[in-house]
Design a protein around this motif. Structure first.
Motif, PDB file in Angstrom:
ATOM      1  N   HIS A  90       0.809  -1.214   0.000  1.00  0.00           N
ATOM      2  CA  HIS A  90       0.000   0.000   0.000  1.00  0.00           C
ATOM      3  C   HIS A  90       0.845   1.268   0.000  1.00  0.00           C
ATOM      4  O   HIS A  90       0.458   2.284  -0.569  1.00  0.00           O
ATOM      5  CB  HIS A  90      -0.926  -0.015   1.226  1.00  0.00           C
ATOM      6  CG  HIS A  90      -1.777   1.195   1.374  1.00  0.00           C
ATOM      7  ND1 HIS A  90      -2.864   1.446   0.569  1.00  0.00           N
ATOM      8  CD2 HIS A  90      -1.685   2.229   2.231  1.00  0.00           C
ATOM      9  CE1 HIS A  90      -3.410   2.596   0.938  1.00  0.00           C
ATOM     10  NE2 HIS A  90      -2.716   3.092   1.940  1.00  0.00           N
ATOM     11  N   ALA A  91       2.007   1.205   0.647  1.00  0.00           N
ATOM     12  CA  ALA A  91       2.845   2.395   0.768  1.00  0.00           C
ATOM     13  C   ALA A  91       4.311   1.997   0.696  1.00  0.00           C
ATOM     14  O   ALA A  91       4.721   0.975   1.244  1.00  0.00           O
ATOM     15  CB  ALA A  91       2.561   3.103   2.085  1.00  0.00           C
ATOM     16  N   LEU A  92       5.081   2.826   0.010  1.00  0.00           N
ATOM     17  CA  LEU A  92       6.499   2.578  -0.154  1.00  0.00           C
ATOM     18  C   LEU A  92       7.242   3.894   0.012  1.00  0.00           C
ATOM     19  O   LEU A  92       7.179   4.764  -0.857  1.00  0.00           O
ATOM     20  CB  LEU A  92       6.760   1.989  -1.545  1.00  0.00           C
ATOM     21  CG  LEU A  92       8.175   1.549  -1.866  1.00  0.00           C
ATOM     22  CD1 LEU A  92       8.605   0.406  -0.947  1.00  0.00           C
ATOM     23  CD2 LEU A  92       8.264   1.118  -3.320  1.00  0.00           C
ATOM     24  N   ALA A  93       7.897   4.051   1.160  1.00  0.00           N
ATOM     25  CA  ALA A  93       8.738   5.225   1.390  1.00  0.00           C
ATOM     26  C   ALA A  93      10.115   4.910   0.806  1.00  0.00           C
ATOM     27  O   ALA A  93      10.627   3.809   0.992  1.00  0.00           O
ATOM     28  CB  ALA A  93       8.844   5.522   2.879  1.00  0.00           C
ATOM     29  N   ILE A  94      10.694   5.863   0.079  1.00  0.00           N
ATOM     30  CA  ILE A  94      11.950   5.610  -0.619  1.00  0.00           C
ATOM     31  C   ILE A  94      12.986   6.661  -0.278  1.00  0.00           C
ATOM     32  O   ILE A  94      12.732   7.854  -0.419  1.00  0.00           O
ATOM     33  CB  ILE A  94      11.714   5.602  -2.154  1.00  0.00           C
ATOM     34  CG1 ILE A  94      10.714   4.506  -2.542  1.00  0.00           C
ATOM     35  CG2 ILE A  94      13.035   5.430  -2.894  1.00  0.00           C
ATOM     36  CD1 ILE A  94      10.259   4.581  -4.000  1.00  0.00           C
ATOM     37  N   ASP A  95      14.159   6.202   0.142  1.00  0.00           N
ATOM     38  CA  ASP A  95      15.345   7.024   0.267  1.00  0.00           C
ATOM     39  C   ASP A  95      16.361   6.419  -0.690  1.00  0.00           C
ATOM     40  O   ASP A  95      16.946   5.366  -0.397  1.00  0.00           O
ATOM     41  CB  ASP A  95      15.914   7.003   1.695  1.00  0.00           C
ATOM     42  CG  ASP A  95      15.008   7.675   2.705  1.00  0.00           C
ATOM     43  OD1 ASP A  95      14.390   8.687   2.339  1.00  0.00           O
ATOM     44  OD2 ASP A  95      14.944   7.199   3.847  1.00  0.00           O
ATOM     45  N   ALA A  96      16.547   7.023  -1.847  1.00  0.00           N
ATOM     46  CA  ALA A  96      17.447   6.503  -2.868  1.00  0.00           C
ATOM     47  C   ALA A  96      18.555   7.503  -3.124  1.00  0.00           C
ATOM     48  O   ALA A  96      18.284   8.664  -3.443  1.00  0.00           O
ATOM     49  CB  ALA A  96      16.673   6.221  -4.157  1.00  0.00           C
ATOM     50  N   LYS A  97      19.791   7.056  -2.967  1.00  0.00           N
ATOM     51  CA  LYS A  97      20.940   7.949  -3.116  1.00  0.00           C
ATOM     52  C   LYS A  97      22.026   7.281  -3.937  1.00  0.00           C
ATOM     53  O   LYS A  97      22.104   6.058  -4.008  1.00  0.00           O
ATOM     54  CB  LYS A  97      21.493   8.320  -1.742  1.00  0.00           C
ATOM     55  CG  LYS A  97      20.504   9.045  -0.860  1.00  0.00           C
ATOM     56  CD  LYS A  97      21.083   9.334   0.503  1.00  0.00           C
ATOM     57  CE  LYS A  97      20.039  10.056   1.354  1.00  0.00           C
ATOM     58  NZ  LYS A  97      20.518  10.317   2.695  1.00  0.00           N
ATOM     59  N   ALA A  98      22.886   8.102  -4.504  1.00  0.00           N
ATOM     60  CA  ALA A  98      24.107   7.611  -5.120  1.00  0.00           C
ATOM     61  C   ALA A  98      25.202   7.636  -4.047  1.00  0.00           C
ATOM     62  O   ALA A  98      25.097   8.381  -3.069  1.00  0.00           O
ATOM     63  CB  ALA A  98      24.491   8.510  -6.300  1.00  0.00           C
TER      64      ALA A  98
END
Length: 101
Positions: A90-98
């Motif tokens: 239902h929910a997807l929190a994303i912290d995406a970094k290089a």
């Protein structure tokens, strides 16, 4: 859904991101228990007690994100996890970094 199904969803998310992004670091946190009383959870069997695998927080660092905007990073992850999103995440929190960010 059983607790085993919850673990499977998180494991599937982790495996897909690992394979596609070859991350330097990857953390998949199941936050479903924080949302157990919400309406969408109550309507799904097994989720009212927090065992539905419906809410996840992904923290990933990958070279694949180098030079990409935040929106492109989120689109990449959402695309990779489309099957899980369609199946009840239902929910997807994303912290995406290089690396280095």
């Amino acid at each position: 859904m059983s607790e085993q199904a919850e673990i499977f969803v998180g494991d599937a998310i982790k495996a897909k991101l690992q394979e596609a992004l070859n991350p330097v670091s990857l953390e998949v946190i199941d936050e479903s228990h924080k949302h157990a009383g919400h309406a969408h959870a109550v309507m799904r069997p097994g989720t009212a007690t927090g065992h539905g695998g419906t809410h996840f927080h992904v923290k990933v660092v990958s070279e694949a994100f180098k030079g990409k905007s935040r929106v492109d990073r989120h689109r990449t992850i959402n695309g990779l996890l489309q099957q899980e999103l369609n199946a009840g995440v239902h929910a997807l929190a994303i912290d995406a970094k290089a690396p280095g960010e």
